[in-house]
Scaffold this active site. Structure first.
Site, mmCIF file in Angstrom:
data_model
loop_
_atom_site.group_PDB
_atom_site.id
_atom_site.type_symbol
_atom_site.label_atom_id
_atom_site.label_comp_id
_atom_site.label_asym_id
_atom_site.label_seq_id
_atom_site.Cartn_x
_atom_site.Cartn_y
_atom_site.Cartn_z
ATOM 1 N N GLY A 1 0.823 -1.199 0.000
ATOM 2 C CA GLY A 1 0.000 0.000 0.000
ATOM 3 C C GLY A 1 0.856 1.247 0.000
ATOM 4 O O GLY A 1 2.065 1.202 -0.225
ATOM 5 N N CYS A 2 0.238 2.374 0.252
ATOM 6 C CA CYS A 2 0.950 3.650 0.273
ATOM 7 C C CYS A 2 2.100 3.593 1.266
ATOM 8 O O CYS A 2 1.933 3.183 2.413
ATOM 9 C CB CYS A 2 -0.015 4.770 0.650
ATOM 10 S SG CYS A 2 0.752 6.389 0.743
ATOM 11 N N PHE A 3 3.271 4.016 0.834
ATOM 12 C CA PHE A 3 4.447 3.895 1.713
ATOM 13 C C PHE A 3 4.427 4.842 2.892
ATOM 14 O O PHE A 3 5.193 4.678 3.838
ATOM 15 C CB PHE A 3 5.758 4.022 0.951
ATOM 16 C CG PHE A 3 5.877 5.134 -0.067
ATOM 17 C CD1 PHE A 3 5.153 6.312 0.034
ATOM 18 C CD2 PHE A 3 6.742 5.003 -1.138
ATOM 19 C CE1 PHE A 3 5.275 7.323 -0.899
ATOM 20 C CE2 PHE A 3 6.895 6.011 -2.089
ATOM 21 C CZ PHE A 3 6.154 7.169 -1.966
#
Length: 224
Positions: free
Chosen positions: A49-51
């Site tokens: 997912g989004c870092f």
């Protein structure tokens, strides 16, 4: 949907239904890396997912010394956010976790990953973020990491730890490319941003509640 764009409504950034109905952490790995005879930093690379949220979670883990947001799975020439966010470069938003193996093992990091950092049953997305750049991948640095990760996925699937099959990929790390400076520590620096408050802040609470022995209240901070 790009994680760099703060969503306008709570409905838009509401995560999908959880893959587990329990509030407890997944079981610890039966196979883990041994404590090394000689001290030294180790690294692990995860995508899920989004870092922003991934980085913030691992910064709160005991024994972790540094976490860097970046890109893995593609070529160096395309490791730029403006290109990666299109989903066609082969990269996944990732984090490189540097840790002290005498304080936290690779298997324990995997337990954090599967318990709170990501939903491993979502394919090519994570919550409101959709695209191959948000896929779940454990990028292994060596045969030992691959063996531990593969065994753990088999263990969790056999135990029915999730309501759906784990789709997280396990593949060799071929390169990690640091993300732009404005992405580093984004969640920690902007905890009240709507996207962070809805999607990432709950993960820190879950880490503290589910894995208290691995949690530390004061996170490490990114330094280039």
């Amino acid at each position: 949907m790009l994680c760099a764009v703060l969503l306008a409504t709570l409905t838009a950034c509401a995560p999908t239904a959880p893959a587990r109905s329990t509030s407890s952490a997944v079981p610890p790995p039966q196979l883990d890396t041994p404590v090394p005879r000689h001290a030294g930093e180790r690294t692990a690379v995860f995508a899920g997912g989004c870092f922003w949220g991934m980085q913030w979670v691992f910064e709160h883990v005991r024994g972790v010394q540094r976490v860097e947001a970046g890109y893995a799975g593609g070529q160096a020439s395309t490791a730029r956010y403006g290109i990666v966010s299109g989903g066609g470069t082969g990269h996944a938003e990732s984090v490189r976790v540097s840790y002290d193996p005498s304080q936290v093992s690779y298997g324990q990091l995997l337990r954090v990953y599967f318990s709170v950092a990501t939903d491993p049953t979502q394919r090519d997305r994570q919550g409101p973020d959709v695209g191959t750049q948000y896929r779940g991948v454990i990028f292994t640095a060596d045969v030992q990491q691959a063996r531990v990760a593969q065994a753990y996925v088999r263990q969790l699937d056999a135990a029915g730890a999730f309501d759906r099959p784990i789709v997280t990929r396990i593949q060799p790390l071929t390169g990690f490319y640091p993300a732009e400076a404005y992405h580093q520590d984004y969640a920690r620096l902007h905890p009240n941003a709507l996207y962070i408050a809805v999607n990432d802040a709950p993960k820190i609470t879950q880490l503290r509640q589910q894995l208290p022995a691995l949690y530390r209240a004061t996170p490490v901070t990114y330094s280039p």
